[in-house]
Design a protein around this motif. Structure first.
Motif, PDB file in Angstrom:
ATOM      1  N   PRO A   1       0.832  -1.207   0.000  1.00 29.14           N
ATOM      2  CA  PRO A   1       0.000   0.000   0.000  1.00 29.14           C
ATOM      3  C   PRO A   1       0.868   1.259   0.000  1.00 29.14           C
ATOM      4  O   PRO A   1       1.888   1.321   0.703  1.00 29.14           O
ATOM      5  CB  PRO A   1      -0.792  -0.117   1.307  1.00 29.14           C
ATOM      6  N   LEU A   2       0.465   2.244  -0.772  1.00 28.06           N
ATOM      7  CA  LEU A   2       1.168   3.519  -0.791  1.00 28.06           C
ATOM      8  C   LEU A   2       0.629   4.373   0.345  1.00 28.06           C
ATOM      9  O   LEU A   2      -0.565   4.668   0.403  1.00 28.06           O
ATOM     10  CB  LEU A   2       0.959   4.218  -2.133  1.00 28.06           C
TER      11      LEU A   2
ATOM     12  N   MET B   1      -2.803  -2.018  -8.665  1.00 28.79           N
ATOM     13  CA  MET B   1      -2.418  -3.102  -7.776  1.00 28.79           C
ATOM     14  C   MET B   1      -1.837  -4.236  -8.613  1.00 28.79           C
ATOM     15  O   MET B   1      -2.442  -4.689  -9.585  1.00 28.79           O
ATOM     16  CB  MET B   1      -3.626  -3.591  -6.973  1.00 28.79           C
ATOM     17  N   ALA B   2      -0.659  -4.683  -8.235  1.00 33.25           N
ATOM     18  CA  ALA B   2      -0.021  -5.784  -8.951  1.00 33.25           C
ATOM     19  C   ALA B   2      -0.832  -7.069  -8.770  1.00 33.25           C
ATOM     20  O   ALA B   2      -1.602  -7.222  -7.818  1.00 33.25           O
ATOM     21  CB  ALA B   2       1.406  -5.969  -8.455  1.00 33.25           C
ATOM     22  N   ASN B   3      -0.658  -8.004  -9.662  1.00 35.30           N
ATOM     23  CA  ASN B   3      -1.401  -9.264  -9.608  1.00 35.30           C
ATOM     24  C   ASN B   3      -1.082 -10.038  -8.335  1.00 35.30           C
ATOM     25  O   ASN B   3       0.091 -10.199  -7.943  1.00 35.30           O
ATOM     26  CB  ASN B   3      -1.052 -10.144 -10.808  1.00 35.30           C
ATOM     27  N   GLY B   4      -2.133 -10.526  -7.667  1.00 39.33           N
ATOM     28  CA  GLY B   4      -1.981 -11.489  -6.590  1.00 39.33           C
ATOM     29  C   GLY B   4      -1.492 -10.952  -5.272  1.00 39.33           C
ATOM     30  O   GLY B   4      -1.211 -11.743  -4.366  1.00 39.33           O
ATOM     31  N   VAL B   5      -1.423  -9.621  -5.074  1.00 36.83           N
ATOM     32  CA  VAL B   5      -0.906  -9.103  -3.805  1.00 36.83           C
ATOM     33  C   VAL B   5      -2.022  -8.845  -2.799  1.00 36.83           C
ATOM     34  O   VAL B   5      -1.765  -8.781  -1.585  1.00 36.83           O
ATOM     35  CB  VAL B   5      -0.069  -7.827  -4.024  1.00 36.83           C
ATOM     36  N   ASN B   6      -3.265  -8.663  -3.237  1.00 37.24           N
ATOM     37  CA  ASN B   6      -4.441  -8.554  -2.367  1.00 37.24           C
ATOM     38  C   ASN B   6      -4.219  -7.572  -1.209  1.00 37.24           C
ATOM     39  O   ASN B   6      -4.349  -7.918  -0.032  1.00 37.24           O
ATOM     40  CB  ASN B   6      -4.821  -9.934  -1.830  1.00 37.24           C
ATOM     41  N   LEU B   7      -3.907  -6.339  -1.551  1.00 34.44           N
ATOM     42  CA  LEU B   7      -3.583  -5.328  -0.554  1.00 34.44           C
ATOM     43  C   LEU B   7      -4.831  -4.875   0.206  1.00 34.44           C
ATOM     44  O   LEU B   7      -5.926  -4.846  -0.353  1.00 34.44           O
ATOM     45  CB  LEU B   7      -2.938  -4.121  -1.237  1.00 34.44           C
ATOM     46  N   PRO B   8      -4.681  -4.481   1.476  1.00 34.75           N
ATOM     47  CA  PRO B   8      -5.833  -3.939   2.219  1.00 34.75           C
ATOM     48  C   PRO B   8      -6.287  -2.596   1.663  1.00 34.75           C
ATOM     49  O   PRO B   8      -7.440  -2.194   1.847  1.00 34.75           O
ATOM     50  CB  PRO B   8      -5.298  -3.787   3.644  1.00 34.75           C
TER      51      PRO B   8
ATOM     52  N   SER C   1      -9.276 -10.888  -2.866  1.00 33.71           N
ATOM     53  CA  SER C   1      -9.481 -10.614  -1.441  1.00 33.71           C
ATOM     54  C   SER C   1      -8.870  -9.280  -1.022  1.00 33.71           C
ATOM     55  O   SER C   1      -8.615  -9.048   0.168  1.00 33.71           O
ATOM     56  CB  SER C   1      -8.900 -11.751  -0.580  1.00 33.71           C
ATOM     57  N   ALA C   2      -8.653  -8.383  -1.958  1.00 32.44           N
ATOM     58  CA  ALA C   2      -8.116  -7.067  -1.646  1.00 32.44           C
ATOM     59  C   ALA C   2      -9.166  -6.210  -0.955  1.00 32.44           C
ATOM     60  O   ALA C   2     -10.365  -6.533  -0.939  1.00 32.44           O
ATOM     61  CB  ALA C   2      -7.624  -6.378  -2.915  1.00 32.44           C
ATOM     62  N   GLY C   3      -8.728  -5.087  -0.392  1.00 32.49           N
ATOM     63  CA  GLY C   3      -9.639  -4.153   0.256  1.00 32.49           C
ATOM     64  C   GLY C   3     -10.058  -3.038  -0.681  1.00 32.49           C
ATOM     65  O   GLY C   3     -10.213  -3.235  -1.886  1.00 32.49           O
ATOM     66  N   SER C   4     -10.227  -1.860  -0.128  1.00 29.03           N
ATOM     67  CA  SER C   4     -10.644  -0.703  -0.912  1.00 29.03           C
ATOM     68  C   SER C   4      -9.458  -0.124  -1.678  1.00 29.03           C
ATOM     69  O   SER C   4      -8.300  -0.350  -1.326  1.00 29.03           O
ATOM     70  CB  SER C   4     -11.262   0.351   0.004  1.00 29.03           C
ATOM     71  N   THR C   5      -9.753   0.661  -2.703  1.00 27.93           N
ATOM     72  CA  THR C   5      -8.674   1.189  -3.538  1.00 27.93           C
ATOM     73  C   THR C   5      -8.056   2.447  -2.938  1.00 27.93           C
ATOM     74  O   THR C   5      -6.840   2.538  -2.789  1.00 27.93           O
ATOM     75  CB  THR C   5      -9.194   1.453  -4.960  1.00 27.93           C
ATOM     76  N   LEU C   6      -8.866   3.436  -2.588  1.00 28.74           N
ATOM     77  CA  LEU C   6      -8.364   4.657  -1.934  1.00 28.74           C
ATOM     78  C   LEU C   6      -9.017   4.764  -0.569  1.00 28.74           C
ATOM     79  O   LEU C   6     -10.247   4.772  -0.466  1.00 28.74           O
ATOM     80  CB  LEU C   6      -8.694   5.896  -2.774  1.00 28.74           C
TER      81      LEU C   6
END
Length: 360
Positions: A71-72, A91-98, A133-138
């Protein structure tokens, strides 16, 4: 990374009375412009290093297409922008960031709201197909913040989340007020397009203006707390639940929005018992959606609710209810006038005990 900053001292006269006597004094530090160009490799570290090296007041300018693997984290009292919306953070593939991008207090689990941030002129891509399974974008957890001229797309969770709660579940102990979200296109979110999460009473008095919110899995705009919010001139269409679902109206304005093709309700609200609110001049249409209640007041949460509903235009496909006024367990008075309702089965449904008048 490039930094541009003016010199820190100038020669000035110290006194007209002491002719010829001069002193070298420091000039106030000038804000820097820090540029960072993405290459598709190592972009998360590159951008975060640029941000971490900045100081209060700086502008971080991003170029290229950036693939983020972490996450930035946006530090406060700074401006973040792209060259245009062609600048993309994905978001890069497969990282599923919060979160793809978040203000720093959200990620750091602070108990207080973050310092002001401006973010603009970018595309933020949640890449939901490769991050199930990622979270919100911003994610915004800062006050006096401006979000403008963005495209936010393909979010697994919410497109934009404004929240009083950190990633780890810590709620702020102060307030998070006076922000603006404007001229943003939010599309193809798995959850809500724009979601205001407020477990307390701190995320109030924001402006949500002139945005386009389309094709969300849930509501286009959803607020847990709409107190003091101005929600105006948004176009909300093709969303999977309500067009606008706003809870806890308190001196709230919902006006001049264009809402079409919703699944549950066009505009759905609950009302607080103190300051009155206004729902005016909205256009709520159903062309191909399945929702059948166009504007509904679900309940008053406490006290005695006061609401003005005026000048709205409702047009359905032949079924449903245009205006529905329900009070729950507390009194509700609605000034309802000048609304144009057509193409529905029931133009107006007034619940038991609700007082409806035409105003003065």
């Amino acid at each position: 990374m490039t930094r541009h900053r003016r010199g820190i001292s100038v020669l000035i006269a110290s006194s007209l009375l002491a002719a010829g006597a001069y002193a070298l004094v420091p000039e106030a530090a000038q804000a820097a412009r820090i540029t960072s160009t993405c290459t598709g490799s190592g972009d998360s570290a590159r951008l975060q290093t640029a941000i971490n090296s900045s100081t209060s007041g700086d502008e971080i300018v991003i170029s290229g297409t950036c693939l983020l693997t972490t996450p930035l984290s946006l530090k406060g009292n700074r401006t973040y922008r792209g060259d245009s919306r062609a600048t993309t953070l994905k978001m890069a593939n497969g990282v599923n960031l919060p979160a793809l991008v978040a203000t720093d207090g959200y990620l750091a689990n602070t108990s207080y709201t973050g310092e002001p941030v401006t973010i603009r002129d970018l595309t933020l891509d949640g890449n939901r197909g490769a991050n199930p399974s990622a979270g919100s974008t911003l994610v915004v957890r800062s006050w006096l913040t401006t979000v403008e001229n963005l495209t936010v797309q393909n979010s697994t969770g919410n497109g934009i989340l404004v929240t009083n709660t950190s990633r780890g579940g810590t709620a702020i102990s102060n307030s998070q007020v006076n922000g603006t979200i404007r001229n943003v296109f939010v599309t193809s979110s798995g959850a809500n397009g724009i979601y205001i999460e407020d477990s307390g009473g701190g995320v109030t008095d924001w402006n949500l203006l002139e945005n386009w919110i389309a094709d969300s899995g849930q509501s286009g705009i959803k607020t847990q707390n709409a107190a003091g919010w101005v929600i105006e001139r948004n176009h909300v269409y093709g969303n999977g639940a309500a067009g606008i679902h706003a809870n806890r109206l308190f001196a709230t304005s919902i006006s001049d929005n264009y809402i079409e093709d919703f699944v549950s309700n066009g505009i759905s609200v609950t009302v607080q018992g103190d300051a009155a609110s206004t729902i005016a001049g909205n256009k709520v249409f159903q062309f191909k959606g399945t929702g059948t209640t166009f504007l509904v007041v679900n309940q008053v949460n406490y006290g005695s609710g006061q609401l003005v509903v005026t000048g709205n235009t409702v047009r359905g496909k032949g079924t449903g209810t245009g205006l529905s006024y329900q009070r729950g367990s507390y009194p509700l008075t609605v000034t309802s006038s000048g609304n144009n309702v057509s193409g529905v089965t029931t133009a107006r449904l007034v619940g038991s005990g609700v007082v409806v008048n035409s105003g003065v």
